[in-house]
Scaffold this active site. Sequence first.
Site, PDB file in Angstrom:
ATOM      1  N   TYR A 229     -79.107  57.615 -69.009  1.00  0.00           N
ATOM      2  CA  TYR A 229     -79.378  56.654 -69.352  1.00  0.00           C
ATOM      3  C   TYR A 229     -81.084  56.335 -69.792  1.00  0.00           C
ATOM      4  O   TYR A 229     -80.920  55.192 -70.099  1.00  0.00           O
ATOM      5  CB  TYR A 229     -79.192  55.947 -67.484  1.00  0.00           C
TER       6      TYR A 229
ATOM      7  N   ARG B 106     -80.151  55.322 -73.230  1.00  0.00           N
ATOM      8  CA  ARG B 106     -79.626  53.865 -72.948  1.00  0.00           C
ATOM      9  C   ARG B 106     -80.337  52.625 -73.018  1.00  0.00           C
ATOM     10  O   ARG B 106     -80.910  51.560 -73.618  1.00  0.00           O
ATOM     11  CB  ARG B 106     -78.294  53.700 -72.422  1.00  0.00           C
TER      12      ARG B 106
ATOM     13  N   VAL C 136     -75.814  45.249 -67.634  1.00  0.00           N
ATOM     14  CA  VAL C 136     -77.120  45.715 -66.883  1.00  0.00           C
ATOM     15  C   VAL C 136     -77.747  45.867 -68.458  1.00  0.00           C
ATOM     16  O   VAL C 136     -79.248  46.131 -68.016  1.00  0.00           O
ATOM     17  CB  VAL C 136     -76.774  46.849 -66.973  1.00  0.00           C
TER      18      VAL C 136
ATOM     19  N   HIS D  12     -73.671  44.624 -61.556  1.00  0.00           N
ATOM     20  CA  HIS D  12     -73.521  45.843 -61.867  1.00  0.00           C
ATOM     21  C   HIS D  12     -75.245  46.295 -61.721  1.00  0.00           C
ATOM     22  O   HIS D  12     -75.183  47.644 -62.559  1.00  0.00           O
ATOM     23  CB  HIS D  12     -72.681  46.434 -63.276  1.00  0.00           C
TER      24      HIS D  12
ATOM     25  N   CYS E  16     -91.279  58.907 -51.833  1.00  0.00           N
ATOM     26  CA  CYS E  16     -90.481  59.518 -51.087  1.00  0.00           C
ATOM     27  C   CYS E  16     -90.517  61.433 -51.938  1.00  0.00           C
ATOM     28  O   CYS E  16     -90.266  61.972 -51.140  1.00  0.00           O
ATOM     29  CB  CYS E  16     -89.548  59.102 -50.539  1.00  0.00           C
TER      30      CYS E  16
ATOM     31  N   THR F  44     -64.771  41.178 -71.776  1.00  0.00           N
ATOM     32  CA  THR F  44     -64.745  41.918 -70.701  1.00  0.00           C
ATOM     33  C   THR F  44     -63.378  41.929 -71.271  1.00  0.00           C
ATOM     34  O   THR F  44     -62.035  41.306 -71.306  1.00  0.00           O
ATOM     35  CB  THR F  44     -64.724  41.433 -69.199  1.00  0.00           C
ATOM     36  N   SER F  45     -62.718  43.499 -70.461  1.00  0.00           N
ATOM     37  CA  SER F  45     -61.576  43.987 -70.559  1.00  0.00           C
ATOM     38  C   SER F  45     -61.151  43.959 -70.058  1.00  0.00           C
ATOM     39  O   SER F  45     -59.664  44.315 -69.570  1.00  0.00           O
ATOM     40  CB  SER F  45     -62.016  45.477 -71.151  1.00  0.00           C
TER      41      SER F  45
ATOM     42  N   ASN G 168     -62.640  36.371 -76.670  1.00  0.00           N
ATOM     43  CA  ASN G 168     -62.543  37.934 -76.739  1.00  0.00           C
ATOM     44  C   ASN G 168     -62.318  38.274 -78.257  1.00  0.00           C
ATOM     45  O   ASN G 168     -60.727  37.515 -78.140  1.00  0.00           O
ATOM     46  CB  ASN G 168     -61.321  38.474 -75.267  1.00  0.00           C
TER      47      ASN G 168
ATOM     48  N   ALA H 132     -67.372  36.642 -80.126  1.00  0.00           N
ATOM     49  CA  ALA H 132     -68.173  35.540 -78.862  1.00  0.00           C
ATOM     50  C   ALA H 132     -69.478  35.092 -79.611  1.00  0.00           C
ATOM     51  O   ALA H 132     -70.156  33.894 -79.038  1.00  0.00           O
ATOM     52  CB  ALA H 132     -69.101  36.494 -76.960  1.00  0.00           C
TER      53      ALA H 132
HETATM   54  C1  BV8 Z   1     -66.824  49.377 -55.978  1.00  0.00           C
HETATM   55  C2  BV8 Z   1     -72.372  49.985 -64.412  1.00  0.00           C
HETATM   56  C3  BV8 Z   1     -66.812  49.559 -53.202  1.00  0.00           C
HETATM   57  C4  BV8 Z   1     -72.863  51.492 -64.559  1.00  0.00           C
HETATM   58  C5  BV8 Z   1     -70.804  49.459 -64.548  1.00  0.00           C
HETATM   59  C6  BV8 Z   1     -61.057  54.300 -56.574  1.00  0.00           C
HETATM   60  C7  BV8 Z   1     -62.454  55.029 -55.532  1.00  0.00           C
HETATM   61  C8  BV8 Z   1     -63.447  53.848 -55.476  1.00  0.00           C
HETATM   62  C9  BV8 Z   1     -63.063  53.145 -56.447  1.00  0.00           C
HETATM   63  C10 BV8 Z   1     -62.711  52.529 -56.927  1.00  0.00           C
HETATM   64  C11 BV8 Z   1     -61.410  53.550 -57.226  1.00  0.00           C
HETATM   65  N1  BV8 Z   1     -60.403  52.928 -58.018  1.00  0.00           N
HETATM   66  C12 BV8 Z   1     -60.860  51.477 -58.570  1.00  0.00           C
HETATM   67  C13 BV8 Z   1     -62.288  51.514 -58.158  1.00  0.00           C
HETATM   68  C14 BV8 Z   1     -63.147  50.180 -58.410  1.00  0.00           C
HETATM   69  C15 BV8 Z   1     -63.741  50.696 -59.292  1.00  0.00           C
HETATM   70  C16 BV8 Z   1     -63.092  51.105 -60.598  1.00  0.00           C
HETATM   71  O1  BV8 Z   1     -63.178  49.521 -60.725  1.00  0.00           O
HETATM   72  N2  BV8 Z   1     -62.294  51.760 -61.494  1.00  0.00           N
HETATM   73  C17 BV8 Z   1     -62.407  51.516 -62.495  1.00  0.00           C
HETATM   74  C18 BV8 Z   1     -62.495  52.135 -63.974  1.00  0.00           C
HETATM   75  C19 BV8 Z   1     -60.943  50.974 -62.906  1.00  0.00           C
HETATM   76  N3  BV8 Z   1     -64.847  49.808 -59.385  1.00  0.00           N
HETATM   77  C20 BV8 Z   1     -66.088  50.756 -58.485  1.00  0.00           C
HETATM   78  O2  BV8 Z   1     -65.900  51.601 -58.172  1.00  0.00           O
HETATM   79  C21 BV8 Z   1     -67.058  49.022 -58.207  1.00  0.00           C
HETATM   80  N4  BV8 Z   1     -67.262  49.493 -56.063  1.00  0.00           N
HETATM   81  O3  BV8 Z   1     -64.952  48.746 -56.058  1.00  0.00           O
HETATM   82  O4  BV8 Z   1     -66.814  49.477 -54.827  1.00  0.00           O
HETATM   83  C22 BV8 Z   1     -65.825  50.428 -53.079  1.00  0.00           C
HETATM   84  C23 BV8 Z   1     -66.604  51.600 -52.610  1.00  0.00           C
HETATM   85  C24 BV8 Z   1     -66.018  53.077 -52.566  1.00  0.00           C
HETATM   86  C25 BV8 Z   1     -64.701  52.930 -52.447  1.00  0.00           C
HETATM   87  C26 BV8 Z   1     -63.869  52.134 -52.583  1.00  0.00           C
HETATM   88  C27 BV8 Z   1     -64.281  51.084 -52.913  1.00  0.00           C
HETATM   89  C28 BV8 Z   1     -68.743  49.619 -59.222  1.00  0.00           C
HETATM   90  C29 BV8 Z   1     -67.886  49.072 -60.807  1.00  0.00           C
HETATM   91  C30 BV8 Z   1     -69.482  49.298 -61.167  1.00  0.00           C
HETATM   92  C31 BV8 Z   1     -69.247  50.280 -62.083  1.00  0.00           C
HETATM   93  N5  BV8 Z   1     -70.266  49.938 -62.860  1.00  0.00           N
HETATM   94  N6  BV8 Z   1     -71.515  49.537 -65.135  1.00  0.00           N
HETATM   95  C32 BV8 Z   1     -73.301  51.702 -66.552  1.00  0.00           C
HETATM   96  O5  BV8 Z   1     -73.693  50.761 -66.893  1.00  0.00           O
HETATM   97  O6  BV8 Z   1     -73.608  52.909 -66.370  1.00  0.00           O
HETATM   98  S1  BV8 Z   1     -69.567  48.970 -64.916  1.00  0.00           S
HETATM   99  C33 BV8 Z   1     -69.100  48.906 -66.597  1.00  0.00           C
HETATM  100  O7  BV8 Z   1     -68.033  48.529 -66.933  1.00  0.00           O
HETATM  101  C34 BV8 Z   1     -70.213  47.787 -67.004  1.00  0.00           C
HETATM  102  O8  BV8 Z   1     -70.474  46.867 -66.305  1.00  0.00           O
HETATM  103  C35 BV8 Z   1     -69.122  46.827 -68.301  1.00  0.00           C
HETATM  104  O9  BV8 Z   1     -69.541  45.924 -68.185  1.00  0.00           O
HETATM  105  C36 BV8 Z   1     -68.259  47.718 -66.942  1.00  0.00           C
HETATM  106  C37 BV8 Z   1     -67.081  46.233 -67.361  1.00  0.00           C
HETATM  107  O10 BV8 Z   1     -66.372  46.585 -68.599  1.00  0.00           O
HETATM  108  P1  BV8 Z   1     -66.759  45.469 -69.750  1.00  0.00           P
HETATM  109  O11 BV8 Z   1     -67.412  44.837 -69.615  1.00  0.00           O
HETATM  110  O12 BV8 Z   1     -65.059  44.941 -69.549  1.00  0.00           O
HETATM  111  O13 BV8 Z   1     -66.533  46.817 -70.971  1.00  0.00           O
HETATM  112  P2  BV8 Z   1     -65.268  46.602 -71.908  1.00  0.00           P
HETATM  113  O14 BV8 Z   1     -66.301  47.626 -72.827  1.00  0.00           O
HETATM  114  O15 BV8 Z   1     -64.545  47.343 -71.598  1.00  0.00           O
HETATM  115  O16 BV8 Z   1     -64.224  45.926 -73.252  1.00  0.00           O
HETATM  116  C38 BV8 Z   1     -65.104  45.043 -74.382  1.00  0.00           C
HETATM  117  C39 BV8 Z   1     -64.565  43.811 -74.113  1.00  0.00           C
HETATM  118  O17 BV8 Z   1     -65.266  43.273 -74.918  1.00  0.00           O
HETATM  119  C40 BV8 Z   1     -63.235  44.311 -74.546  1.00  0.00           C
HETATM  120  O18 BV8 Z   1     -62.063  43.494 -74.323  1.00  0.00           O
HETATM  121  C41 BV8 Z   1     -63.349  43.797 -75.777  1.00  0.00           C
HETATM  122  O19 BV8 Z   1     -62.358  43.872 -76.866  1.00  0.00           O
HETATM  123  C42 BV8 Z   1     -64.296  42.876 -75.778  1.00  0.00           C
HETATM  124  N7  BV8 Z   1     -65.015  42.204 -77.659  1.00  0.00           N
HETATM  125  C43 BV8 Z   1     -66.375  43.697 -78.093  1.00  0.00           C
HETATM  126  N8  BV8 Z   1     -66.864  43.061 -79.382  1.00  0.00           N
HETATM  127  C44 BV8 Z   1     -66.338  41.804 -78.595  1.00  0.00           C
HETATM  128  C45 BV8 Z   1     -66.049  41.542 -77.487  1.00  0.00           C
HETATM  129  N9  BV8 Z   1     -65.695  40.531 -76.540  1.00  0.00           N
HETATM  130  C46 BV8 Z   1     -66.037  39.487 -78.643  1.00  0.00           C
HETATM  131  N10 BV8 Z   1     -66.092  39.524 -78.816  1.00  0.00           N
HETATM  132  C47 BV8 Z   1     -67.618  40.583 -79.135  1.00  0.00           C
HETATM  133  N11 BV8 Z   1     -68.113  41.213 -80.438  1.00  0.00           N
END
Ligand code: BV8
Length: 244
Positions: A67, A70, A107, A123, A153, A191-192, A216, A234
């Site tokens: 982090y 980053r 973030v 997030h 703490c 977003t994906s 996207n 974008a």
């Molecule tokens: C929650 C901060 C309730 C950290 C991030 C099992 C147990 C527990 C939870 C889960 C589980 N199964 C599923 C879940 C839910 C889980 C989840 O969704 N998992 C996924 C992997 C399946 N979610 C959670 O845990 C959330 N909390 O549910 O709480 C709970 C609690 C306990 C138990 C049950 C439920 C919390 C999720 C938050 C995670 N933190 N970020 C950090 O940054 O290190 S998420 C992280 O991914 C970022 O924030 C990022 O933004 C986010 C999503 O990704 P995207 O933004 O979409 O980015 P990505 O790279 O994927 O895609 C980029 C896109 O841009 C692509 O489509 C690409 O084509 C496009 N692109 C690229 N270039 C361009 C473009 N478009 C336009 N122009 C360009 N130039």
Amino acid sequence: MDDLEAARAALAGARSIVVMTGAGISAESGIPTFRDAMTGLWSRFRPEDLATEEAFRRDPRAVWDWYAWRRERVEGVAPNPGHRAIARLEALAAARGAPFLLVTQNVDGLHQAAGSARLVELHGNIRRVKCLDAGHPAARWAPDEHPPRCAACGSWLRPDVVWFGEMLPEGAFESAAAAAADCGVFLCVGTSGLVEPAASLPRVALRAGARVIEVNAEPTPLTAHASWSLPGKAGEILPALVAE
Ligand code: BV8
């Protein structure tokens, strides 16, 4: 009228607007997205290895250093024309009294740097640091400790972001979902659509009858359901979408 023109007209006359962004909007600022094949952070790390509390407790130095790396990258980059177009969209909506909300999964703080104000960070924000046990905010810390300790703490400091398996900030998703359920146009950028509960927001808007515009570089699970899907960068599409 082509899709860009139709989407632009829909935005210009929308009774209320919600914009949702993901890592793709910051790609043109030089911040790698999570899932891009070549540059995505996922391709270098396994998410469960780093972006979870368990990972942090297991290897606090590795997670803190990832982090810190980053955070340094983010501090060195500027908003791009995509971020600035969304800030302009907010100003244009305000000028005609239309409710506007920006919901970001990112973030990096670049939307605020571009002038966006009506904003929800689902997030958290990598520029903020807090302690693990009590959430005490920390503005400074020992540079040679990995991770440093909380002055209040003594527990480890950690980034103020939402890790997988953690709840979103109090009220953040609820206010985003309420705005999505009541908007005329929902603009979804870079977003994906893989991370929940954020990925459910465009579906909330569709079910409520909103027009959904997707910007996207690639197709996503939302593409088939969007009113208009505008493929491309974008930083190029959003300024045309928000032009006077
Ligand atoms: C929650 C901060 C309730 C950290 C991030 C099992 C147990 C527990 C939870 C889960 C589980 N199964 C599923 C879940 C839910 C889980 C989840 O969704 N998992 C996924 C992997 C399946 N979610 C959670 O845990 C959330 N909390 O549910 O709480 C709970 C609690 C306990 C138990 C049950 C439920 C919390 C999720 C938050 C995670 N933190 N970020 C950090 O940054 O290190 S998420 C992280 O991914 C970022 O924030 C990022 O933004 C986010 C999503 O990704 P995207 O933004 O979409 O980015 P990505 O790279 O994927 O895609 C980029 C896109 O841009 C692509 O489509 C690409 O084509 C496009 N692109 C690229 N270039 C361009 C473009 N478009 C336009 N122009 C360009 N130039």
